[in-house]
Scaffold this motif. Sequence first.
Motif, mmCIF file in Angstrom:
data_model
loop_
_atom_site.group_PDB
_atom_site.id
_atom_site.type_symbol
_atom_site.label_atom_id
_atom_site.label_comp_id
_atom_site.label_asym_id
_atom_site.label_seq_id
_atom_site.Cartn_x
_atom_site.Cartn_y
_atom_site.Cartn_z
ATOM 1 N N CYS A 227 0.866 -1.176 0.037
ATOM 2 C CA CYS A 227 0.079 0.024 0.113
ATOM 3 C C CYS A 227 0.980 1.148 -0.163
ATOM 4 O O CYS A 227 2.129 1.175 0.535
ATOM 5 C CB CYS A 227 -1.058 -0.008 1.416
ATOM 6 N N CYS B 262 -3.318 -3.038 6.201
ATOM 7 C CA CYS B 262 -3.524 -1.572 6.784
ATOM 8 C C CYS B 262 -5.158 -1.280 6.394
ATOM 9 O O CYS B 262 -5.722 -2.016 5.910
ATOM 10 C CB CYS B 262 -2.793 -0.499 6.059
ATOM 11 N N CYS C 210 0.953 3.923 1.703
ATOM 12 C CA CYS C 210 0.874 4.093 2.863
ATOM 13 C C CYS C 210 2.222 3.625 3.786
ATOM 14 O O CYS C 210 2.416 3.856 4.773
ATOM 15 C CB CYS C 210 -0.529 4.010 3.746
ATOM 16 N N HIS D 218 -6.456 0.735 4.112
ATOM 17 C CA HIS D 218 -6.525 0.847 2.747
ATOM 18 C C HIS D 218 -6.823 -0.558 2.207
ATOM 19 O O HIS D 218 -7.731 -0.905 1.760
ATOM 20 C CB HIS D 218 -5.621 1.323 2.237
HETATM 21 ZN ZN LIG Z 1 -2.614 1.635 3.192
#
Ligand SMILES: [Zn+2]
Length: 132
Positions: free
Chosen positions: A73, A85, A75, A87
């Motif tokens: 991801c 995470c 992030c 997401h």
């Molecule tokens: Zn993420």
Amino acid sequence: MVEFIREMLQKWFYKCHTKAEKTRTQLTPWATELIKERNTYSKKYTVCPIDSVNFNVKDGNKDGLVNLSEKTCSCTKFQVDKLPCRHALTAIRYAKKPFLDFCGDCYKTTSWLEAYSGNIFPVGHPSEWNIP
Ligand SMILES: [Zn+2]
């Protein structure tokens, strides 16, 4: 001092092994709680799929670009934690895949149980030791 450490490890292994045996979730309690917390937040996010493995997850801030085949991801929490995470959880739910497939083996109860499967026995009285 060595005997103190040995006894502490014996108690520690027994306690952790017993706790792991009683755990009924597929992830360790710590990982289960973290996933629950992330999942709660992720329900507010929306998904814009790019293809079958790439998803743009809108969180109202920086958003997240998730790749489910590479388990990444934008992030970076997904690849660093080895746990989805917020997401990634949104994308996994959208793709209708089991989230456990995206969790690192080290967070699974089977690994936890295996890590503490060994026994630590007392070494006995020094007079009984066979010293070459
Ligand atoms: Zn993420």
